[in-house]
Scaffold this motif. Structure first.
Motif, mmCIF file in Angstrom:
data_model
loop_
_atom_site.group_PDB
_atom_site.id
_atom_site.type_symbol
_atom_site.label_atom_id
_atom_site.label_comp_id
_atom_site.label_asym_id
_atom_site.label_seq_id
_atom_site.Cartn_x
_atom_site.Cartn_y
_atom_site.Cartn_z
ATOM 1 N N ASP A 61 -6.120 7.829 11.398
ATOM 2 C CA ASP A 61 -6.211 8.595 10.152
ATOM 3 C C ASP A 61 -6.476 7.672 8.960
ATOM 4 N N MET A 62 -5.818 6.521 8.950
ATOM 5 C CA MET A 62 -6.056 5.554 7.872
ATOM 6 C C MET A 62 -7.507 5.091 7.867
ATOM 7 N N ARG A 63 -7.999 4.728 9.049
ATOM 8 C CA ARG A 63 -9.365 4.220 9.143
ATOM 9 C C ARG A 63 -10.377 5.286 8.742
ATOM 10 N N SER A 64 -10.110 6.540 9.084
ATOM 11 C CA SER A 64 -11.010 7.628 8.665
ATOM 12 C C SER A 64 -11.081 7.716 7.149
ATOM 13 N N LEU A 65 -9.938 7.587 6.501
ATOM 14 C CA LEU A 65 -9.903 7.618 5.036
ATOM 15 C C LEU A 65 -10.615 6.403 4.442
ATOM 16 N N ILE A 66 -10.399 5.242 5.039
ATOM 17 C CA ILE A 66 -11.042 4.026 4.543
ATOM 18 C C ILE A 66 -12.556 4.141 4.655
ATOM 19 N N ILE A 67 -13.034 4.637 5.791
ATOM 20 C CA ILE A 67 -14.475 4.795 5.987
ATOM 21 C C ILE A 67 -15.070 5.722 4.932
ATOM 22 N N GLU A 68 -14.288 6.702 4.486
ATOM 23 C CA GLU A 68 -14.736 7.620 3.429
ATOM 24 C C GLU A 68 -14.519 7.030 2.034
ATOM 25 N N LEU A 71 -9.505 4.476 -0.181
ATOM 26 C CA LEU A 71 -8.563 3.398 0.096
ATOM 27 C C LEU A 71 -7.149 3.733 -0.354
ATOM 28 N N SER A 72 -7.019 4.347 -1.515
ATOM 29 C CA SER A 72 -5.679 4.686 -2.011
ATOM 30 C C SER A 72 -5.001 5.718 -1.125
ATOM 31 N N GLN A 73 -5.757 6.708 -0.666
ATOM 32 C CA GLN A 73 -5.170 7.715 0.220
ATOM 33 C C GLN A 73 -4.744 7.088 1.547
ATOM 34 N N PHE A 166 -1.272 0.184 -6.104
ATOM 35 C CA PHE A 166 -2.475 0.093 -5.263
ATOM 36 C C PHE A 166 -3.614 0.928 -5.818
ATOM 37 N N VAL A 167 -3.318 2.044 -6.454
ATOM 38 C CA VAL A 167 -4.375 2.848 -7.083
ATOM 39 C C VAL A 167 -5.126 1.997 -8.097
ATOM 40 N N LEU A 168 -4.405 1.237 -8.895
ATOM 41 C CA LEU A 168 -5.049 0.348 -9.867
ATOM 42 C C LEU A 168 -5.926 -0.683 -9.160
ATOM 43 N N TYR A 169 -5.413 -1.204 -8.079
ATOM 44 C CA TYR A 169 -6.132 -2.211 -7.298
ATOM 45 C C TYR A 169 -7.411 -1.616 -6.704
ATOM 46 N N ALA A 170 -7.279 -0.478 -6.045
ATOM 47 C CA ALA A 170 -8.427 0.153 -5.372
ATOM 48 C C ALA A 170 -9.472 0.646 -6.368
ATOM 49 N N ASP A 171 -9.024 1.180 -7.486
ATOM 50 C CA ASP A 171 -9.961 1.715 -8.476
ATOM 51 C C ASP A 171 -10.789 0.632 -9.156
#
Length: 185
Positions: A61-68, A71-73, A166-171
């Motif tokens: 599930d994490m990898r599916s989100l990352i591929i999309e 990253l924050s999710q 992490f949201v700050l980091y990913a954004d």
């Protein structure tokens, strides 16, 4: 219930009580009430079992989100999963072999997905960065996922605060890539 599901359920119960090193295949299959051949039909050894267990529980599930590019999710999913299963992660990480499997599941496998996302940014942002930089940056981002596990287990860091940071980091990933592209590496 399939034999594989029975093994997963049994492992979930055992890992709450014992460290990863203390769980033997012999005791594991006896507790699961499956025969040795059933275990080896699905898995090569305990480490391959643990990797698949973690993959099915949260990594896919994490990898599916990352591929999309979510990253924050993906990070939030991991933080929530570790929070809910903290004792499991403590018992796995007390063993070097268990820690290696977690490192592979939560760092090595997702690093490649993150690296692909970084390369996908190049045409969108009209930049080109050296491969060496992209690999290093993907490692750095993947390290944050590993630290999410470690911070909750060893430091008792507040999971909600970790998510906000992490949201700050990913954004800021795209703006960081643009800034680095101007450095002429």
């Amino acid at each position: 219930m399939s034999a594989k599901q029975k093994l997963y359920e049994t492992f979930s119960n055992l890992i709450e009580k014992y460290t990863y090193n203390e769980i033997t295949i012999k005791d594991f299959i006896k507790e699961a009430k499956v025969n040795r051949n059933t275990f080896y039909y699905h898995f090569m050894d305990m480490d391959s079992f643990l990797k698949e267990y973690l993959d099915d529980a949260v990594c896919f599930d994490m990898r599916s989100l990352i591929i999309e590019n979510k990253l924050s999710q993906a990070y939030n999913l991991l933080v929530d999963y570790v929070k809910e299963h903290k004792k499991v992660f403590i018992n796995i990480m007390q063993s070097d072999k268990g820690r290696d499997v977690i490192d592979y599941s939560f760092h090595t496998s997702i690093r490649m997905d993150i690296q692909k996302i970084l390369y996908d940014y190049e045409p969108i942002l009209k930049i080109h960065l050296p491969d060496e930089f992209m690999v290093f940056y993907a490692h750095s981002i993947a390290d944050e996922y590993m630290r999410a596990i470690e911070r909750q287990i060893y430091d008792n860091t507040n999971p909600e605060m970790m998510k906000k940071v992490f949201v700050l980091y990913a954004d800021s990933i795209s703006s960081k890539l643009v800034r680095v592209s101007k450095l002429n590496l």
